[in-house]
Design a protein around this motif. Structure first.
Motif, PDB file in Angstrom:
ATOM      1  N   ILE A  66     -15.130   2.434   8.244  1.00 47.56           N
ATOM      2  CA  ILE A  66     -13.877   0.676   8.086  1.00 47.56           C
ATOM      3  C   ILE A  66     -15.269  -0.349   8.301  1.00 47.56           C
ATOM      4  O   ILE A  66     -14.730  -1.520   6.675  1.00 47.56           O
ATOM      5  N   GLU A  67     -16.172  -0.779   9.054  1.00 47.31           N
ATOM      6  CA  GLU A  67     -16.360  -1.503   9.542  1.00 47.31           C
ATOM      7  C   GLU A  67     -17.757  -2.023   8.295  1.00 47.31           C
ATOM      8  O   GLU A  67     -18.247  -2.758   7.447  1.00 47.31           O
ATOM      9  N   SER A  85      -5.279  -3.331  -4.703  1.00 50.10           N
ATOM     10  CA  SER A  85      -5.294  -1.725  -4.894  1.00 50.10           C
ATOM     11  C   SER A  85      -5.567  -0.758  -4.031  1.00 50.10           C
ATOM     12  O   SER A  85      -6.827  -0.593  -3.574  1.00 50.10           O
ATOM     13  N   ALA A  86      -4.898  -0.163  -3.041  1.00 51.29           N
ATOM     14  CA  ALA A  86      -5.575   0.822  -2.168  1.00 51.29           C
ATOM     15  C   ALA A  86      -4.907   2.487  -2.835  1.00 51.29           C
ATOM     16  O   ALA A  86      -3.944   2.393  -3.243  1.00 51.29           O
ATOM     17  N   VAL A 127      -1.672   7.828   4.849  1.00 49.31           N
ATOM     18  CA  VAL A 127      -1.811   6.565   4.997  1.00 49.31           C
ATOM     19  C   VAL A 127      -0.370   6.171   6.496  1.00 49.31           C
ATOM     20  O   VAL A 127       0.356   7.405   6.475  1.00 49.31           O
ATOM     21  N   SER A 128      -0.768   5.208   7.044  1.00 53.34           N
ATOM     22  CA  SER A 128       0.184   5.472   8.586  1.00 53.34           C
ATOM     23  C   SER A 128       1.303   4.640   8.086  1.00 53.34           C
ATOM     24  O   SER A 128       1.830   3.928   6.834  1.00 53.34           O
ATOM     25  N   GLY A 151      -7.675   3.257   6.024  1.00 51.68           N
ATOM     26  CA  GLY A 151      -7.715   2.734   4.570  1.00 51.68           C
ATOM     27  C   GLY A 151      -7.026   1.271   4.215  1.00 51.68           C
ATOM     28  O   GLY A 151      -7.928   0.567   3.687  1.00 51.68           O
ATOM     29  N   ALA A 152      -5.847   1.961   3.884  1.00 51.05           N
ATOM     30  CA  ALA A 152      -5.141   1.058   3.349  1.00 51.05           C
ATOM     31  C   ALA A 152      -4.445  -0.808   4.711  1.00 51.05           C
ATOM     32  O   ALA A 152      -4.291  -1.648   4.028  1.00 51.05           O
ATOM     33  N   GLU A 153      -5.319  -0.410   5.640  1.00 55.21           N
ATOM     34  CA  GLU A 153      -5.164  -1.756   6.460  1.00 55.21           C
ATOM     35  C   GLU A 153      -5.613  -2.567   6.245  1.00 55.21           C
ATOM     36  O   GLU A 153      -5.873  -3.796   6.123  1.00 55.21           O
ATOM     37  N   LEU A 154      -7.093  -1.341   5.410  1.00 57.30           N
ATOM     38  CA  LEU A 154      -8.476  -2.722   5.547  1.00 57.30           C
ATOM     39  C   LEU A 154      -7.911  -3.138   3.997  1.00 57.30           C
ATOM     40  O   LEU A 154      -8.599  -4.796   3.748  1.00 57.30           O
ATOM     41  N   ALA A 155      -7.621  -2.244   3.351  1.00 55.56           N
ATOM     42  CA  ALA A 155      -7.201  -2.943   1.975  1.00 55.56           C
ATOM     43  C   ALA A 155      -6.103  -4.461   1.952  1.00 55.56           C
ATOM     44  O   ALA A 155      -7.025  -4.918   1.138  1.00 55.56           O
ATOM     45  N   ALA A 156      -5.807  -3.900   2.443  1.00 60.01           N
ATOM     46  CA  ALA A 156      -4.519  -5.687   2.727  1.00 60.01           C
ATOM     47  C   ALA A 156      -5.524  -6.629   3.698  1.00 60.01           C
ATOM     48  O   ALA A 156      -5.039  -8.168   2.676  1.00 60.01           O
ATOM     49  N   SER A 157      -6.255  -6.200   4.518  1.00 59.18           N
ATOM     50  CA  SER A 157      -6.307  -7.273   5.785  1.00 59.18           C
ATOM     51  C   SER A 157      -8.134  -8.345   4.665  1.00 59.18           C
ATOM     52  O   SER A 157      -8.217  -9.022   5.116  1.00 59.18           O
ATOM     53  N   ILE A 158      -8.311  -7.372   3.661  1.00 60.62           N
ATOM     54  CA  ILE A 158      -9.149  -8.393   2.623  1.00 60.62           C
ATOM     55  C   ILE A 158      -8.810  -8.928   1.108  1.00 60.62           C
ATOM     56  O   ILE A 158      -9.351  -8.999   0.335  1.00 60.62           O
TER      57      ILE A 158
END
Ligand code: NIG
Ligand code: FE
Length: 415
Positions: free
Chosen positions: A231-232, A271-272, A278-279, A260-267
């Motif tokens: 993730i980082e 799309s993810a 997915v959680s 990965g979905a949370e990462l996509a949303a935070s940046i």
């Protein structure tokens, strides 16, 4: 360019508007014009409506007429996720997987992505171009009028840029439009084993600036997965790309629930993709931050994994797009009929949700929803004439291609 009227179709079925469709209500909101006609000029849709009103407004003798009696018209399909530029094949891995060896085990034993990297490095520009051209022809026959294509089988300066340049030239010469994505972070190449950070530095310092300067890709993607990019690491790669103007995509939660979905949303990713694992939190964050969820059912099928939970995602408010993931490893298929059947029968998406996912939401995953993805005045004339009178036959015909004619930029390209 031809002036065309597509005349007297039994129905014109399309999502409407120029935005991604989030959630159940919007994804099911399809416009259906019975006995409809479409006026095409200069590669664009000039008018669309009931045949009775089109015949009053236009002098038919000035147009080439395509008779669409008893046929349905839908927008051209957008395949929002592929890896279609690659050298060689991996047919033996397919059978290893069938016999129980996992995708990641194969990847960690010198197979997988790394083996396609070796073959792609050895391909000339011309050979890759010709293979790509042939693959685009096959996509077009399935009704794909816009496709996303990723690099990621070079993992060195020369081959990554070669893949992107091949796509640029194909985009110029082939009717199918190509949205190119840089996926240098697809695996860690042999030369950098144990030195992930050095490989990341190399991409950020050497490849990103060159790609931007030469306008070789619009998007940047990372294979964010346990054992590939953390993730980082993914966050760093993507945020540096964002600074240079790339739009972001993430291979997210494919093999494990990794965040990965949370990462996509935070940046602020556009799309993810994948999202088999997915959680709940990932789903919520994608909805809140308007990240399009690109699902790839043919990959789940060929990996023999449970499908992404499209029903739950749509009911929670996600915008789903569907793509093929066409690649030589996890999914050697560009079959739209297969994707439609899986989405319908296994993922329980409605016919309207599937149509939306393959058109306007695919376009939104590529930031092209204002110019393609629906049959509306002013949009590109990319559309399909089906062999049957309703879009519902796309789902009812299991695994069969029912696209009869493809209109791309206002010209008949497949008939
Ligand atoms: O999206 N998961 C990573 N990349 C591709 C597979 C690439 C390959 O196996 O060659 C995918 O499934
Ligand atoms: Fe992929």
């Amino acid at each position: 360019m031809d002036k065309i009227i597509i005349f007297n179709a039994s129905e014109i079925a399309t999502p409407t508007g120029s935005k991604a469709k989030y959630g159940k209500e919007d994804m099911n909101d399809i416009s259906i014009i019975k006995n409809g006609s479409i006026v095409i000029e200069n590669g664009l849709i000039r008018d669309v409506g009931p045949t009775s009103s089109i015949t009053k407004k236009y002098n038919l003798s000035k147009y080439n007429i395509i008779d669409a009696k008893d046929k349905a018209i839908v927008p051209g399909f957008v395949d929002a996720h592929t890896h279609f530029i690659f050298g060689g094949y991996r047919e033996e891995e397919f059978f290893q997987r069938i016999n129980g060896i996992s995708y990641m085990e194969i990847m960690n034993n010198d197979g997988g992505i790394e083996s396609t990297v070796k073959k792609t490095r050895n391909m000339t520009f011309k050979d890759l171009y010709e293979l790509g051209f042939d693959r685009l022809n096959s996509m077009l026959a399935f009704g794909i009028t816009t496709v996303e294509g990723k690099s990621g089988y070079g993992l060195d300066f020369h081959t990554e840029t070669k893949q992107l340049k091949v796509m640029k030239k194909l985009d110029e010469n082939h009717p199918v439009d190509i949205a190119a994505t840089f996926l240098g972070a697809h695996a860690i190449p042999q030369e950098y084993k144990g030195k992930t950070n050095e490989y990341i530095d190399f991409m950020i310092e050497k490849l990103y600036p060159y790609i931007v300067r030469n306008k070789l890709s619009e998007f940047c993607d990372v294979f964010c997965e346990d054992g590939v990019f953390s993730i980082e690491e993914s966050r760093r790669l993507l945020l540096e790309a964002k600074k240079l103007g790339f739009k972001l995509k993430v291979h997210a939660d494919e093999i494990s629930a990794f965040g990965g979905a949370e990462l996509a949303a935070s940046i602020g990713a556009i799309s993810a993709d994948h999202l088999l694992n997915v959680s709940e939190e990932g789903i919520r964050e994608m909805v809140k931050n308007e990240v399009v969820s690109v699902l790839l059912p043919a990959t789940a099928f060929t990996l023999d994994k449970p499908f992404a939970n499209a029903r739950k995602m749509i009911d929670s408010g996600c915008a789903i797009a569907l793509g093929s993931d066409y690649n030589p490893g996890s999914c050697f298929s560009n079959s739209i009929p297969l994707i439609i059947s899986l989405a319908c029968i296994k993922m329980r998406m409605t016919p309207e949700e599937i149509l939306t996912a393959l058109t306007i939401n695919g376009a939104a995953a590529l930031d092209r929803e204002t110019s393609i993805g629906s049959i509306e005045i002013g949009k590109k004339a990319d559309m399909l004439i089906l062999k049957y009178p309703s879009y519902k036959y796309l789902m009812y015909n299991t695994g069969i291609n029912i696209v009869e004619k493809v209109i791309k930029n206002g010209e008949v390209t497949v008939s």
